[in-house]
Scaffold this active site. Structure first.
Site, PDB file in Angstrom:
ATOM      1  N   GLU A 257      10.252  15.133  16.137  1.00 20.29           N
ATOM      2  CA  GLU A 257      10.526  15.033  14.705  1.00 20.29           C
ATOM      3  C   GLU A 257       9.647  16.029  13.956  1.00 20.29           C
ATOM      4  O   GLU A 257       8.444  16.104  14.190  1.00 20.29           O
ATOM      5  CB  GLU A 257      10.214  13.615  14.210  1.00 20.29           C
TER       6      GLU A 257
ATOM      7  N   GLY B 237       3.028   3.453  13.823  1.00 23.26           N
ATOM      8  CA  GLY B 237       3.794   2.241  14.135  1.00 23.26           C
ATOM      9  C   GLY B 237       3.343   1.618  15.452  1.00 23.26           C
ATOM     10  O   GLY B 237       3.164   0.401  15.558  1.00 23.26           O
TER      11      GLY B 237
ATOM     12  N   GLU C 182       9.859   0.755  10.683  1.00 21.00           N
ATOM     13  CA  GLU C 182      10.895   1.771  10.490  1.00 21.00           C
ATOM     14  C   GLU C 182      10.196   3.111  10.677  1.00 21.00           C
ATOM     15  O   GLU C 182       9.368   3.502   9.862  1.00 21.00           O
ATOM     16  CB  GLU C 182      11.524   1.617   9.107  1.00 21.00           C
TER      17      GLU C 182
ATOM     18  N   LYS D  83       0.839  -1.201   0.000  1.00 20.72           N
ATOM     19  CA  LYS D  83       0.000   0.000   0.000  1.00 20.72           C
ATOM     20  C   LYS D  83       0.878   1.257   0.000  1.00 20.72           C
ATOM     21  O   LYS D  83       1.499   1.597   1.004  1.00 20.72           O
ATOM     22  CB  LYS D  83      -0.939   0.044   1.208  1.00 20.72           C
TER      23      LYS D  83
ATOM     24  N   GLY E  76       6.889   4.650   8.443  1.00 15.42           N
ATOM     25  CA  GLY E  76       6.039   5.836   8.588  1.00 15.42           C
ATOM     26  C   GLY E  76       6.193   6.433   9.974  1.00 15.42           C
ATOM     27  O   GLY E  76       7.256   6.314  10.599  1.00 15.42           O
ATOM     28  N   SER E  77       5.116   7.035  10.459  1.00 16.01           N
ATOM     29  CA  SER E  77       5.216   7.771  11.717  1.00 16.01           C
ATOM     30  C   SER E  77       5.242   6.822  12.923  1.00 16.01           C
ATOM     31  O   SER E  77       4.694   5.712  12.877  1.00 16.01           O
ATOM     32  CB  SER E  77       4.041   8.741  11.854  1.00 16.01           C
ATOM     33  N   THR E  78       5.839   7.280  13.998  1.00 11.86           N
ATOM     34  CA  THR E  78       5.932   6.479  15.218  1.00 11.86           C
ATOM     35  C   THR E  78       4.537   6.202  15.785  1.00 11.86           C
ATOM     36  O   THR E  78       4.260   5.101  16.258  1.00 11.86           O
ATOM     37  CB  THR E  78       6.835   7.196  16.244  1.00 11.86           C
TER      38      THR E  78
ATOM     39  N   CYS F  80      13.540  10.328   7.315  1.00  8.57           N
ATOM     40  CA  CYS F  80      13.449   9.845   8.698  1.00  8.57           C
ATOM     41  C   CYS F  80      14.809   9.920   9.394  1.00  8.57           C
ATOM     42  O   CYS F  80      14.882  10.098  10.600  1.00  8.57           O
ATOM     43  CB  CYS F  80      12.895   8.434   8.729  1.00  8.57           C
TER      44      CYS F  80
END
Ligand code: NAI
Ligand code: MG
Length: 492
Positions: free
Chosen positions: A403, A254, A271, A197, A249-251, A305
């Site tokens: 971030e 995740g 990641e 995706k 992607g974003s934490t 990132c």
């Protein structure tokens, strides 16, 4: 943000003495359809619920194409196609799977210019980067893994590596084709089948890749591409017949994914974000270090990132480094991503631009001193942000901690190596770091004590398919690239 002035202007150059002539990349050879469907089981399938969304060119705000929006039932279809293809694909001799990957790698090289232009159109990154970084690295990743496909018993000597099954892979918008390659290549080389995706703001190069896969006559169902936003990603994560999830992607997302698959037995690699420190010691070659800092944070508009978003500079050289940095920032060309002279393209989306602007306002509120170059940003409805530098921020300030994912650098100073290490490691993230020094012994000292998955010494933002990439702490777990990356797609 600076006011808009000249209506004709499509790019700016801050230097007042001279300017480059425009050098736009041709788009005549590019074919982007008005509408794209999902690529499932070797054919193009309209979305079951009939919904579509737009992907825009962030440099103009204009629609590039309508994209199918994936529902749970589209994901069901894609996972079923991948499951059906798994038996035959995993039973193929590794040599044959390798041939398919080699074909794909060669075709990406063959059509590199087309991929590069579409990457810049859809995502806003400078064409120079798409051409020099994204597309060649994507091809290299397929070549590297093609080489492993028939050598898995050498990769894992004395063990019997077996594929996991169907992998659900979710990728972000900052390196769209490269992230697709990072996900697809190791999965396919080891005999897994895939549902990928892409990110909702940058689906076009993955869809172009699907065209290429189709043209090559790839076995149907081995690679399925379902487009959509977060809901589509969540449906993929939750699908009961998925064996492995790979997410970049974003934490926050995740963490959600980790929670939602807990106890299901699905394998997971994450990641996530980063807040890397680029550390400049007083004995460093300063001009090279300044180039490295610029590359570390302003490359790809800071949509990286592993961006060197914190600069830690030794006190004795602080003012010299900052002056040189500001001078260099003043020569960066912002504007049309398709212009070959552009250093800084468009911010990927309106939402991301708002996020970055919010952080810049916060930095000033928290007492930071802001530096942005003179000059106005390009006109029109695109999403632009000047390269920004903050000094005078406390360790506790938001800009030092969080971030931003934009071209914003937070500068701090230190006196001793111990202080640099403490500050560098004082973050919930641990993806990457940079060290600049003339002394090998200091590199060893720093790199053994920095809590980061990737550490560059006297360089920054360099990638290689053979080199594992991944983080500590809230930057995620698992590695991509190299043998470590390969091992995330096999069981013994
Ligand atoms: P995001 O994490 O929401 O998006 C990344 C991918 O995950 C996209 O394909 C998205 O559709 C998908 N996704 C979103 N929600 C999901 C869910 N609940 N389940 C499964 N998949 C889901 O990132 P977003 O919103 O685009 O950016 C927000 C921030 O995330 C950025 O400002 C940046 O700080 C960070 N980020 C980090 C990246 C990295 O490479 N580590 C890449 C992109 C963003
Ligand atoms: Mg787009």
């Amino acid at each position: 943000m600076a006011k808009k002035k000249n209506k004709e202007k499509t790019r700016i150059h801050f230097d007042t003495d001279w300017k480059y002539d425009p050098a736009p990349e041709s788009v005549e050879h590019i074919k982007v359809n008005k509408q794209y469907e999902h690529y499932i089981g070797g054919s193009w399938k309209s979305p079951n619920e009939g919904k579509y969304f737009n992907t825009v060119n962030p440099a103009s705000g204009k629609r590039l194409a309508r994209i199918a929006s994936g529902s749970t039932s589209d994901i069901d279809d894609a996972v079923a196609a991948a499951r059906k293809a798994f038996g035959p694909w995993s039973a193929l001799p590794g040599k044959e799977r390798g041939k398919w990957l080699f074909k794909l790698a060669r075709q990406i090289q063959e059509r590199a210019r087309e991929f590069a232009v579409i990457e810049s159109l859809d995502g806003g990154k400078p064409i120079r980067e798409s051409k020099a970084v994204d597309i060649p690295l994507a091809a290299a990743h397929f070549f590297y893994h093609a080489g492993w496909a028939d050598k898995l018993t050498y990769a894992f000597p004395g063990r019997n590596p077996e594929p996991l099954g169907v992998a659900g892979q979710i990728i972000p918008w900052n390196f769209p084709l490269l992230m697709a390659a990072w996900k697809l290549a190791p999965a396919l080389a080891t005999g897994n089948t895939v549902v990928l995706k892409p990110a909702e703001t940058t689906p076009l190069t993955a869809l172009k890749l699907a065209e290429l896969i189709d043209d090559l006559g790839f076995p149907p169902g081995v690679i399925n591409i379902v487009t959509g936003a977060g809901d589509t990603g969540a449906a993929l994560v939750q699908h009961p017949d998925i064996d492995k999830i790979a997410f970049t992607g974003s934490t926050d997302v995740g963490k959600e994914i980790q929670k939602s698959i807990a106890g299901t037995g699905k394998k997971l690699t994450l990641e996530l974000g980063g807040k890397a420190a680029n550390i400049i010691l007083e004995d460093a070659a300063i001009d090279q270090a300044v180039e490295g800092i610029i590359n570390g944070i302003y490359f790809n508009q800071g949509h990286v990132c592993c961006a060197g978003s914190r600069l830690l500079v030794q006190e004795s050289i602080e003012s010299k480094v900052i002056k040189k940095l500001k001078d260099r920032m003043s020569t960066l060309v912002i504007g049309d991503p398709l212009d070959k002279n552009t250093d800084i393209g468009a911010i990927n989306s309106r939402a991301q631009l708002k996020t970055i602007q919010k952080y810049i306002e916060l930095g000033a509120k928290e007492g930071g001193e802001i530096f942005q170059c003179e000059g106005s940003l390009p006109d029109g409805k695109g999403f632009w942000c000047k390269p920004t530098l903050f000094t005078g921020l406390a360790q506790s300030s938001t800009l030092v901690k969080e971030e931003i994912f934009g071209p914003v650098l937070a500068v701090q100073s230190f006196r001793t190596l111990e202080e640099a290490l403490t500050k560098a490691n004082n973050t919930p993230y641990g993806l990457s770091a940079g060290v600049w020094t003339d002394k090998g012994a200091k590199i060893f000292k720093m790199t053994t004590k920095l809590k980061a998955g990737i550490i560059w010494a006297n360089t920054y933002n360099k990638f290689d398919p053979a080199s594992p990439f991944g983080g500590y702490k809230e930057s995620g777990f698992g590695r991509e690239g190299g043998l470590h990356g390969l091992s995330a797609y096999v069981t013994f």
